[in-house]
Design an enzyme around this catalytic site. Structure first.
Site, short mmCIF file in Angstrom:
data_model
loop_
_atom_site.label_atom_id
_atom_site.label_comp_id
_atom_site.label_asym_id
_atom_site.label_seq_id
_atom_site.Cartn_x
_atom_site.Cartn_y
_atom_site.Cartn_z
N ASP A 98 -12.88 -7.14 4.01
CA ASP A 98 -13.47 -5.71 3.93
C ASP A 98 -13.74 -5.21 4.93
O ASP A 98 -13.97 -5.37 6.01
CB ASP A 98 -14.93 -5.89 3.06
CG ASP A 98 -15.12 -4.53 2.28
OD1 ASP A 98 -15.07 -3.48 2.92
OD2 ASP A 98 -15.66 -4.50 1.25
N THR A 135 -14.25 0.92 -1.00
CA THR A 135 -14.08 -0.66 -1.42
C THR A 135 -13.93 -0.97 -2.89
O THR A 135 -12.76 -1.77 -3.15
CB THR A 135 -15.38 -1.24 -1.19
OG1 THR A 135 -15.72 -1.09 0.23
CG2 THR A 135 -15.47 -2.96 -1.44
ZN LIG Z 1 -14.50 -1.93 1.68
#
Ligand SMILES: [Zn+2]
Length: 481
Positions: A98, A135
């Site tokens: 991420d 995200t």
């Molecule tokens: Zn992210």
């Protein structure tokens, strides 16, 4: 060894010259990123002609072993798919880091990531996220091949304007999650899929029931080592039970990026940690003799940029022109999404805010522009959903929106969610395995292409999506000469 390729030609694959010349790749990708030519409807499909190379693969394997030189970088088109030696079917391990901004791989000696890069195929410079570069929208675009307007997850948090229900990152009701994610496609074909975290993976959709042995409910406190070791255990199962698709998710380095910005030593530390996890994974696969058989796809969801240096735009400053109520705001920064009540004209609200921003009397006003969603640049693909609020504000790279100076948040850190044309929003893409040429570079591409890439590697007919049908052929090793 099986693979599928789609024979419909709609765009030109990168040339060998482009693929081997980073500067050309850069030109090509910057041409591509602001104005990607896309079909206007997500589901305008020609008839798919599916060809498999199952029968040719065995013959090619023998020829490959006899005649191919090891890992030619200069002419990958001469290479062929490499045969499986231990696994009975293709397996894709999809790993997300991420907030891994493209370029982070050079911050430290990431020996394991570089091992994948030098022995695999890398997008240079990077993987382009979908807009908004957040995200949940991006992770779900990666596994559905759909832009957020079509897969329904248009933000990390939003309110459904029809039902009034609120979507959050812990919403698992299938009505939010449109499209067909990869794990559903895989089980639809009678194969196993496993998810060790991925946005949307806990949602029971179609034939995907999130089975307890293969589907882990999100818990950020599970140590990264445990995630890797659990995945490795799948390769101890009888061959026909080994999942064809395995997802693996790490929260880092996004976490550190938000806290400290992309250039802090904490990022370097986080990069080294996730690199060690990749090393742990590779070692475990090697121990089981399957590393060369497994397809590893290492990618991120978006990049990260510093938002320091007082780059704030305060909505209170708009008051002389228009009073933007806080309860109109669906999301504030960096994606300003406004849903005014029906008695207000959205067009008038946009006009008034833009008047204020261009007046020269709003702090940093020149760094934000408001749009009716239908007037947003088409390349953002961010209008065709009733869930997208009527008014969207786009801020310049590194700027942030706040209600007022009193409620001003943390002064300095990192952020993402900006226009996906910004280089800082790009992330990494590396493919390593039987269908990826060693040492190859391909031009940057959007993450909606990943779905078709994976279904192609797995030899599965995928669901309709926004990716190009010819993309897999431009990146993967050909099945036959
Ligand atoms: Zn992210």
């Amino acid at each position: 060894m099986a693979s599928t390729s789609f024979s419909v030609q709609t765009s030109s694959p990168p040339t060998t010259e482009e693929a081997s010349n980073p500067s050309m790749a850069l030109l090509s990708s910057s041409d591509q990123s602001p104005s990607l030519p896309r079909r206007s409807s997500p589901f305008l499909f020609s008839t798919l002609l599916i060809t498999t190379c199952i029968s040719t693969a065995a013959a090619m394997a023998f020829a490959f072993l006899l005649f191919s030189s090891p890992t030619s970088i200069s002419n990958p088109s001469k290479l062929q798919v490499r045969p499986l030696t231990k696994l009975s079917h293709p397996v894709v391990l999809l790993i997300s880091l991420d907030g891994f901004r493209y370029g982070y791989q050079f911050k430290a000696q990431t020996l394991n990531i570089h091992r994948l890069i030098s022995n695999g195929t890398e997008a240079e410079p990077g993987l382009i996220p979908v807009f908004p570069s957040l995200t949940f929208p991006n992770h779900y675009s990666i596994v559905t091949g759909l832009y957020p307007a079509y897969h329904g997850i248009i933000n990390n948090h939003f309110t459904d304007p029809t039902s009034g229900e609120v979507f959050s990152m812990s919403s698992h009701e299938p009505t939010w999650w449109l499209g067909e994610p990869l794990w559903e496609t895989v089980v639809n074909h009678g194969l196993n899929a496993a998810t060790f975290f991925w946005p949307g993976s806990e949602v029971k959709k179609g034939s995907w029931f999130c089975p307890s042995e293969f589907c882990h409910h999100y818990n950020g406190s599970v140590p990264f080592e445990q995630r890797v070791d659990t995945i490795l255990n799948y390769f101890d199962l009888p061959n026909n039970q080994i999942p064809s698709l395995v997802t693996l998710y790490f929260e880092d380095p996004d976490h550190q990026g938000h806290q400290f910005g992309p250039d802090d030593p904490a990022i370097t530390e986080a990069i080294l940690h996730v690199d060690a996890m990749i090393g742990r994974l590779i070692a475990g696969l090697e121990k089981r003799g399957v590393f060369e058989d497994v397809t590893l796809i290492l990618l991120g969801d978006h990049g990260m940029v510093s938002n320091c240096d007082k780059k704030a735009i305060f909505l209170d400053d708009l008051a002389p022109w228009i009073d933007v109520h806080s309860d109109w705001i669906q999301s504030l920064s960096p994606l300003l999404a406004i849903a005014p009540p029906s008695e207000f004209s959205a067009a008038q609200v946009v006009k008034k805010i833009n008047e204020a921003l261009s007046s020269g009397r709003v702090n940093n006003g020149e760094h934000m522009k408001m749009y009716l969603k239908e007037d947003l640049p088409e390349r953002l693909h961010y209008s065709e959903s009733y869930r997208i609020p009527a008014i969207i504000g786009i801020v310049d790279e590194g700027y942030k929106v706040e209600m007022n100076r009193k409620q001003s948040g943390k002064d300095c850190g990192g952020a993402h969610g900006y226009d996906n044309a910004y280089f800082s929003m790009r992330t990494i893409f590396v493919g390593h395995g039987p269908r990826f040429a060693k040492g190859r570079k391909v031009p940057a591409f959007e993450n909606v292409e990943i779905y078709n890439l994976i279904t192609s590697i797995l030899n599965l007919e995928g669901a309709p999506n926004n990716g190009s049908l010819t993309f897999p052929d431009s990146v993967l090793l050909p099945c036959s000469a």
